[in-house]
Design a protein around this motif. Structure first.
Motif, PDB file in Angstrom:
ATOM      1  N   ALA A   1      21.876  -3.071  22.792  1.00  0.00           N
ATOM      2  CA  ALA A   1      22.374  -3.146  24.172  1.00  0.00           C
ATOM      3  C   ALA A   1      23.478  -4.186  24.310  1.00  0.00           C
ATOM      4  O   ALA A   1      24.529  -3.910  24.901  1.00  0.00           O
ATOM      5  N   ALA A   2      23.272  -5.363  23.763  1.00  0.00           N
ATOM      6  CA  ALA A   2      24.275  -6.425  23.880  1.00  0.00           C
ATOM      7  C   ALA A   2      25.571  -6.030  23.180  1.00  0.00           C
ATOM      8  O   ALA A   2      26.669  -6.250  23.706  1.00  0.00           O
ATOM      9  N   PHE A   3      25.458  -5.429  21.995  1.00  0.00           N
ATOM     10  CA  PHE A   3      26.661  -5.011  21.281  1.00  0.00           C
ATOM     11  C   PHE A   3      27.401  -3.939  22.072  1.00  0.00           C
ATOM     12  O   PHE A   3      28.627  -4.005  22.239  1.00  0.00           O
ATOM     13  N   ALA A   4      26.678  -2.931  22.553  1.00  0.00           N
ATOM     14  CA  ALA A   4      27.305  -1.831  23.296  1.00  0.00           C
ATOM     15  C   ALA A   4      27.983  -2.341  24.567  1.00  0.00           C
ATOM     16  O   ALA A   4      29.102  -1.923  24.884  1.00  0.00           O
ATOM     17  N   GLU A   5      27.330  -3.242  25.276  1.00  0.00           N
ATOM     18  CA  GLU A   5      27.941  -3.787  26.493  1.00  0.00           C
ATOM     19  C   GLU A   5      29.207  -4.564  26.169  1.00  0.00           C
ATOM     20  O   GLU A   5      30.218  -4.442  26.876  1.00  0.00           O
ATOM     21  N   GLY A   6      29.201  -5.343  25.095  1.00  0.00           N
ATOM     22  CA  GLY A   6      30.389  -6.072  24.682  1.00  0.00           C
ATOM     23  C   GLY A   6      31.523  -5.138  24.276  1.00  0.00           C
ATOM     24  O   GLY A   6      32.690  -5.377  24.599  1.00  0.00           O
ATOM     25  N   TYR A   7      31.192  -4.076  23.579  1.00  0.00           N
ATOM     26  CA  TYR A   7      32.175  -3.077  23.144  1.00  0.00           C
ATOM     27  C   TYR A   7      32.841  -2.455  24.365  1.00  0.00           C
ATOM     28  O   TYR A   7      34.071  -2.334  24.437  1.00  0.00           O
ATOM     29  N   LEU A   8      32.028  -2.078  25.346  1.00  0.00           N
ATOM     30  CA  LEU A   8      32.560  -1.445  26.553  1.00  0.00           C
ATOM     31  C   LEU A   8      33.326  -2.432  27.423  1.00  0.00           C
ATOM     32  O   LEU A   8      34.315  -2.059  28.069  1.00  0.00           O
ATOM     33  N   GLU A   9      32.916  -3.679  27.447  1.00  0.00           N
ATOM     34  CA  GLU A   9      33.660  -4.704  28.187  1.00  0.00           C
ATOM     35  C   GLU A   9      35.066  -4.867  27.606  1.00  0.00           C
ATOM     36  O   GLU A   9      36.037  -5.051  28.348  1.00  0.00           O
ATOM     37  N   GLU A  10      35.170  -4.789  26.290  1.00  0.00           N
ATOM     38  CA  GLU A  10      36.482  -4.894  25.653  1.00  0.00           C
ATOM     39  C   GLU A  10      37.371  -3.707  26.036  1.00  0.00           C
ATOM     40  O   GLU A  10      38.563  -3.869  26.282  1.00  0.00           O
ATOM     41  N   LEU A  11      36.799  -2.508  26.112  1.00  0.00           N
ATOM     42  CA  LEU A  11      37.570  -1.351  26.566  1.00  0.00           C
ATOM     43  C   LEU A  11      38.046  -1.536  28.002  1.00  0.00           C
ATOM     44  O   LEU A  11      39.185  -1.185  28.340  1.00  0.00           O
ATOM     45  N   SER A  12      37.197  -2.097  28.840  1.00  0.00           N
ATOM     46  CA  SER A  12      37.587  -2.363  30.221  1.00  0.00           C
ATOM     47  C   SER A  12      38.670  -3.431  30.281  1.00  0.00           C
ATOM     48  O   SER A  12      39.604  -3.343  31.089  1.00  0.00           O
ATOM     49  N   ARG A  13      38.559  -4.442  29.432  1.00  0.00           N
ATOM     50  CA  ARG A  13      39.531  -5.532  29.421  1.00  0.00           C
ATOM     51  C   ARG A  13      40.941  -5.025  29.122  1.00  0.00           C
ATOM     52  O   ARG A  13      41.913  -5.475  29.717  1.00  0.00           O
ATOM     53  N   VAL A  14      41.061  -4.065  28.203  1.00  0.00           N
ATOM     54  CA  VAL A  14      42.378  -3.526  27.862  1.00  0.00           C
ATOM     55  C   VAL A  14      42.741  -2.337  28.752  1.00  0.00           C
ATOM     56  O   VAL A  14      43.761  -1.695  28.549  1.00  0.00           O
TER      57      VAL A  14
END
Length: 131
Positions: free
Chosen positions: A68-81
């Protein structure tokens, strides 16, 4: 005395009910990974596009407690860019991998390969670089 017995009885019923609920809900969780590399690529792409952390986490080859933590971080990075267009294609090479292409909000295109692997009959995204 009757009040105390009632309280104990209600407490036991609540605990048993809660444990039953947990057992049933855990038993219904989908298997991690995908049945084939093609299904994995499709599910990976859909989870990135939909920003679905739960599905993305099940596709990653990590212990359950870290997914869960990895997936949320991955998706946050997509949102950031400001990722607007995301595509995932299965590569035919060795080691097996998927190519990910992301169009960002500032007009850039980011492309990278993500290695995939199987464990038993389930395929997952590996965090080992596809070099």
């Amino acid at each position: 005395m009757l009040r105390r017995r009632t309280l104990v009885y209600v407490s036991v019923v609540l605990v048993v009910g809660w444990l039953t609920f947990l057992t049933i809900s855990t038993g219904r969780a989908p298997d991690p990974g995908a049945a084939s590399p093609h299904e994995l690529a499709e599910t990976f792409e859909r989870s990135l596009r939909d920003r679905d952390a739960e599905t993305l986490g099940r596709m990653i080859d990590l212990p359950f407690s870290e997914q869960a933590a990895f997936a949320e971080g991955y998706l946050e990075e997509l949102s950031r860019v400001d990722a607007s267009e995301i595509s995932v294609a299965l590569d035919g090479g060795q080691p097996p991998s998927v190519s990910v292409r992301v169009a960002t909000g500032d007009g850039r295109t980011i492309e990278y390969r993500q290695r995939i692997g199987s464990s038993g009959d389930r395929w997952k995204i590996s965090l080992v670089p596809a070099l």
